[in-house]
Structure formats: structure tokens, C-alpha cells
Design a protein around this motif. Structure first.
Motif: not given
Lengths: 118, 507
Positions: A92, A88-89, B141, B130, B174, B171, A32, B156, A36, A85, A82, B133, A96
Motif C-alpha cells: 500500500f 500488505g502495508v 490499514i 500479539f 512489534l 514496528a 520502513l 496524499l 520491519g 502484515i 508480521a 498488534y 501511496l
């Protein structure tokens, strides 16, 4: 330069999808993160690479408007957003997977099926 | 008037900040949360009334003229979605006052919920791709944390799948935005609409359209991208499931409708026929998935997928009638689906389980709860005179007018299977004798329910009853809602008005 970056972007997409298809959740997160980066580099490349041409009118010039070619600052602003963001993601997501590993006792995605059974 | 456009984003933001400042004070938290939800609904209704009276509203953030600044714009479709967002927010927050445990409340359940609402409203109101997005990420989040909050094993496991697939979709979104900017040189959707229709490279535009279709398709949970939904939506507390079921996938549908009516209408013979095909498969796989499930919330989750197919079907037709059908369907679906999840929570309180095999006989103890279930259930299946009937009628008529017999046949067949699924829940949960104690006249478990304080009972049944009443009212007075949907659809099919409102607006 554009050709090189195109291959880098392609390679990053390929690598990230490969990592996401692995069974370990750690590799999933790495995938992931790479995805990005791939998207960010793609925006940079798609926004045209114009080295050495800042989007500024020199104070000595008589011109009232900017003439192309100049480096477009907008893709960089988009990437900056981007990246923030994504940071932050991903933070997390890391917490997790750690909690999931502690609770479920495995990092193998194939064994996390209790929510999929009828 | 401009302030009305900002309020649906500002109200949840202020509420979230106030909640964070009051961290740790549970009583204050609950009051602020409720007040914020009421204020949001009021602001949303104000916006809808204003858009209905004055036409499309637009404003430029930071005073930069379009297309350079970020535009907020509300056409009727966006305003309707904001109202539905506010309505579901209020219903779920009232419900969660009696159903969310202290631990979750202490660890920020209420601020997260308002953060989610802010993301949802922002996505409905933005006029910049954008910025869309960014609102998606705000929404995501909050939803990630809401889904995982509590840290049970099932939650979980569900979160991992939900997070992974939604980040993949972000992604792709984006990437698509990057290519779009590289091609068209703008991010303002009204400006994009003009430039793309003049674009000289139709292949590239179609390729971008496909990227957007996949990205939003994952969020909207269409076939074959929906697998994260039934794996995760049934794991969190039922109030969270309800708001997810009502709003989140619909944000994906909203984004699909927005970009495929405003931006990518160059080659509808390819793109919109593909959407129609996807719609058919989504309906069928969703309803077949639901048919084999034995867990109440999983059945409902699969039905979300199936119903998404109907909403996308109207988009695939790309006619005023089709889009009006889609919008009516979204209005109906958000209300009904949230309501069904809330009912499933009450059933769990009464019967102590979500498994159909462990439930039974609730009709004998709570006849009127059975009625409250039956209203949204029959509405979902499309029985007249409830709201679902009119929604399906509009879509089917639109399909016949466009001469798409196959999708109409699929829609009707799926509708029948939906009815089967709903009668299955009815028979198993409410009608059959409770398992294992046929000899006893009344089941023992509802005793736990008797201990509920009257105030909690009001908080649990109030939203359920209110939403059920709304379904009936929309069914009985369908004409005003129909007029609203049709006018919203006309605005969507004639984007000139939207473009003029955004680009002509100068601060």
C-alpha cells in the motif's frame, strides 16, 4: 550466533532510521521496510536461538513432555504473521508514494507542507 | 454469553464481506452498511449489559486453554469502549449517507469503514498482546486507505505523514512484543501480568515499558509524538475525520491504560510520574497549537491532542479515582469530539469553507445549528452541567486527593484556554457578520443548503442532534455513568479479577 544477530539487528535499526530521516519519500519507504526486518530479526533473536533441537518428541522416546533446550516455534509464527502484515502495508505504501509523486509533483518531503500551514 | 464476546468482531467482519460481495451496487451498499452499524451497536450494548451483570467475561479462541491460545476478554472498560465504537460507527455511517460522494462510495468507503470498526473492536476485546498488534494493523490499514481515498493532494500529503509515523509506531510495538516474549515467555496479558510482577530484572521490564510507551504514545498522539495528527486529520472528508477523531487515538489511550495498569506497575514512581509529566505537556502544547490556527478542523485536531492529555493524566495518577476520571473523560470526549467534527462538516455545507476568516453570520441563518455547536463546544471546555464538567471535576478531584497540585493547575489553565478556543470559533463562525457583505441582510451561500433534500438534511442533522442530546443527558444524569466508570476503574486497579477470569476459564 546471537552476538552476530544482535549487531545485525542494531545495524538494521540504525540504517532504517537514517533512511526515514532522509527527505525523499522513496527512501522513507525503504527505511520502513528495513525497520520491519529489524523487528522480525529481533523477535527471532529474543526468542532464543537453539539450532538442531526441533520441538518434537521422537516416537522412540518414552518421554511425555518436551525437555528444554528446544527451538521455540512461537517466535517464528509471530514473524510469519508480521511478514504477511508488513507485505500488505508496504505494498500500500508503495502505491501511496507513487500517487503522491504524481499528484504533488515532487518526492521531497520538505515541500509537502500545504497541510501543515496554519 | 461467550458468543457476545465474539459478536462485536464478527458483525463488522460479516458486514465487510457482504459489502465486498455487493461491490458496485450503491443502494445495497448503503443499506447493508447501515444495518451492520445498527447490529454492531446492539451487540456492543448486549456485551456491556452482560459484563455489568456477570463480571469479566473471557473465552479462548480455537479451544486452546489460556495462556496458549488467543484469549478474548471483556472487562467493563473494554466493553464501554466497544459500545462507544459502535455508537460512533452508527453516527458516522448515518452522517456519511448524505455527505460522502458517489466516487468514494463506489471505491469501497463502506467496507473500509466496517473494517476499521472491526479492528477497533478487536483491539478492545483481545487479551493477547500479539493479537493486539494484529488488530492494530487491521485498524491501521483500513484507516490508511480511508485517509487517502479520493486522492486529493492534501489527503496524499497527510497520508504520507500518517502512514510513516504509524508504521514506525507499529514496528516499535512489534519490537517490544518480541523482547517481552523473550523475557517472560508468554504473550497472554493476564499471564504476563503475573510473570512480570515476579520478574527478577526490573531494569529490562522498565525498558520494555518505555518501548510500549513510545509505541502507544505515537498512536495516542501524546507530547512530543503527536505531530502526525494535526498534519493529517483535517484532510479527508469530514465523516472520516470524525470517526478518526473519535476512535483511533482513543485506541492508543486504551492500549496505554491497559498495559500500564495490567503489565507495567512495578515501578510507578518512575513510569507513572513520567506519564503524568507527558500528560501535562500534551494538554498545554495541544491547546496552544489550537489557539493559533485559523482553520476549523485544524483547531479541532489540536484539541484532540490537548484532550488526550486529560485522559492520560488519570492513568498517571494510578488511583481508582484517577482512572475513573480517565474513563469518564474518554466516554465524554469520544461523543463530543465526533460531534464537533460532524458540526464542522455542516458548517462547511452552509458556509462553503473551513477557514474562520471566510465564515460568519451563521447564527442569523441557522440559530439552532449554533445551539447544536455550542452544546459540544461548551462541554469540551467543561462548563456545567454538561458531560465535560463532570469529567474534569473527577480528574481534578483525583489529582488533589493524590496531592498533585501542579498537574491540577495545568488542567484548569488548559480548560480555560479551551474555552477561549471554542468562543473564538463561536464568534468567528456564528456571531460576526459574514465577511465582505456587511451591507447584505442575509448571506447568499446558504441557498445551496436549501436545495438539500429533506432526507439528506435529516441524515446530516440527526447524528449531530443525537450526540448533542447524549452529552446533555450524561451531564444531567452523571451518577450512573460515574458508577460505571468507577467500577471499571476498580477492575483496572485490581487486576487479580482480570487474571482469574482469563486463566481460570477453561473451554
Amino acid at each position: 550466533m546471537q552476538t552476530v544477530l544482535a549487531f545485525v539487528v542494531g545495524g538494521l535499526y540504525a540504517a532504517s532510521l537514517y533512511m526515514m530521516l532522509r527527505r525523499s519519500i522513496t527512501k522513507l519507504i525503504i527505511g520502513l521496510a528495513l525497520l520491519g526486518h529489524a523487528a522480525n530479526l529481533l523477535i527471532l533473536t529474543a526468542g532464543r536461538l537453539v539450532p538442531g533441537q526441533p520441538p518434537l518428541i521422537p516416537s522412540t522416546s518414552e518421554a511425555t513432555r518436551l525437555e528444554p533446550p528446544y527451538a521455540d516455534p512461537l517466535p517464528q509464527a509471530l514473524i510469519l504473521t508480521a511478514i504477511v502484515i508488513g507485505f500488505g502495508v508496504q505494498a500500500f505504501a508503495l502505491v501511496l508514494i507513487r500517487r503522491t509523486y504524481e499528484t504533488v509533483g515532487t518526492d521531497d518531503l520538505d515541500e509537502m507542507r500545504s497541510t501543515d500551514r496554519a | 454469553m461467550r458468543v457476545l464476546l465474539v459478536l462485536p468482531i464478527l458483525v463488522p467482519l460479516v458486514t465487510t464481506v457482504a459489502l465486498l460481495l455487493a461491490w458496485g451496487r450503491r443502494g445495497l451498499h448503503r443499506r447493508i452498511s447501515l444495518a451492520g452499524a445498527i447490529a454492531l451497536l446492539a451487540a456492543a450494548v448486549g456485551l456491556l449489559v452482560s459484563v455489568w451483570r456477570h463480571g469479566i467475561l473471557a473465552t479462548q479462541m480455537g479451544g486452546w486453554p489460556a495462556p496458549f491460545g488467543i484469549t478474548l476478554v471483556a472487562d467493563l472498560f473494554g466493553a464501554i469502549m466497544v459500545v462507544l465504537g459502535g455508537l460512533m460507527g452508527l453516527a458516522v455511517i448515518v452522517y456519511s449517507l448524505a455527505s460522502i460522494d458517489r466516487g468514494r462510495e463506489r471505491f469501497g468507503y463502506h467496507p473500509l469503514l466496517h473494517g476499521l470498526l472491526m479492528g477497533v473492536c478487536g483491539a478492545f476485546l483481545t487479551g493477547d498482546i500479539f493479537n493486539l498488534y494484529v488488530w492494530f494493523e487491521v485498524m491501521l490499514i483500513s484507516s490508511f486507505v480511508l485517509l487517502a481515498l479520493g486522492g486529493e493532494q492534501a489527503q496524499l500529503e497527510g497520508s504520507i505523514k500518517y502512514v510513516a509515523l504509524n508504521l514506525l509506531s507499529s514496528a516499535l510495538f512489534l519490537s517490544a512484543v518480541g523482547i517481552l516474549y523473550g523475557t517472560a515467555g508468554t504473550l497472554n496479558m493476564a499471564d504476563l501480568s503475573q510473570r512480570l510482577s515476579a520478574a527478577d530484572r526490573p531494569t529490562l521490564v522498565t525498558a520494555m515499558a518505555m518501548l510500549f510507551l513510545v509505541a502507544f504514545g505515537i498512536k495516542a498522539a501524546v507530547f512530543p509524538l503527536f505531530f502526525w495528527l494535526p498534519a493529517s486529520y483535517h484532510t479527508p472528508p469530514v465523516a472520516v475525520s470524525a470517526i478518526f477523531a473519535g476512535l483511533l487515538t482513543k485506541v492508543g489511550v486504551y492500549a496505554l491504560i491497559r498495559v500500564f495498569t495490567l503489565l507495567f506497575v512495578q515501578d510507578p514512581a518512575f513510569t507513572h510520574n513520567l506519564i503524568l509529566l507527558i500528560a501535562g505537556f500534551t494538554m498545554v502544547t495541544g491547546v496552544l497549537g489550537a489557539a493559533v490556527q485559523g482553520e476549523l478542523r485544524r483547531i479541532l485536531s489540536f484539541h484532540i491532542v490537548s484532550q488526550i492529555g486529560y485522559m492520560v493524566m488519570g492513568l498517571g495518577l494510578l488511583t481508582v479515582a484517577g482512572l475513573a476520571g480517565s474513563i469518564f473523560y474518554i466516554i465524554h470526549h469520544i461523543i463530543v469530539k465526533t460531534n464537533l467534527f460532524l458540526v464542522s462538516g455542516v458548517v462547511h455545507r452552509l458556509g462553503g469553507s473551513y477557514q474562520l476568516s471566510e465564515l460568519g453570520g451563521l447564527y442569523r441563518v441557522r440559530a439552532w445549528l449554533a445551539v447544536l455547536f455550542l452544546i459540544p463546544a461548551l462541554s469540551l471546555a467543561g462548563i456545567p452541567p454538561l458531560s465535560g464538567f463532570w469529567a474534569k471535576l473527577m480528574l481534578i478531584r483525583a489529582g488533589l486527593e493524590s496531592g498533585r497540585g501542579t498537574i491540577v493547575a495545568v488542567a484548569l489553565g488548559v480548560s480555560l484556554l479551551t474555552l477561549y478556543s471554542m468562543t473564538k470559533i463561536w464568534a468567528e463562525v456564528f456571531w460576526k457578520a459574514p465577511p465582505g457583505k456587511q451591507s447584505e441582510p442575509a448571506p447568499r451561500k446558504p441557498a445551496a443548503h436549501e436545495r438539500l433534500r429533506p432526507r439528506d438534511r435529516l441524515l446530516l442533522y440527526g447524528p449531530v442532534a443525537a450526540l448533542a442530546t447524549l452529552t446533555v443527558l450524561i451531564g444531567l444524569w452523571a451518577a450512573p455513568v460515574f458508577a460505571l466508570a468507577e467500577r471499571a476503574a476498580e477492575q483496572l486497579t485490581h487486576p487479580a479479577g482480570y487474571i482469574a477470569a482469563v486463566l481460570a476459564e477453561r473451554p
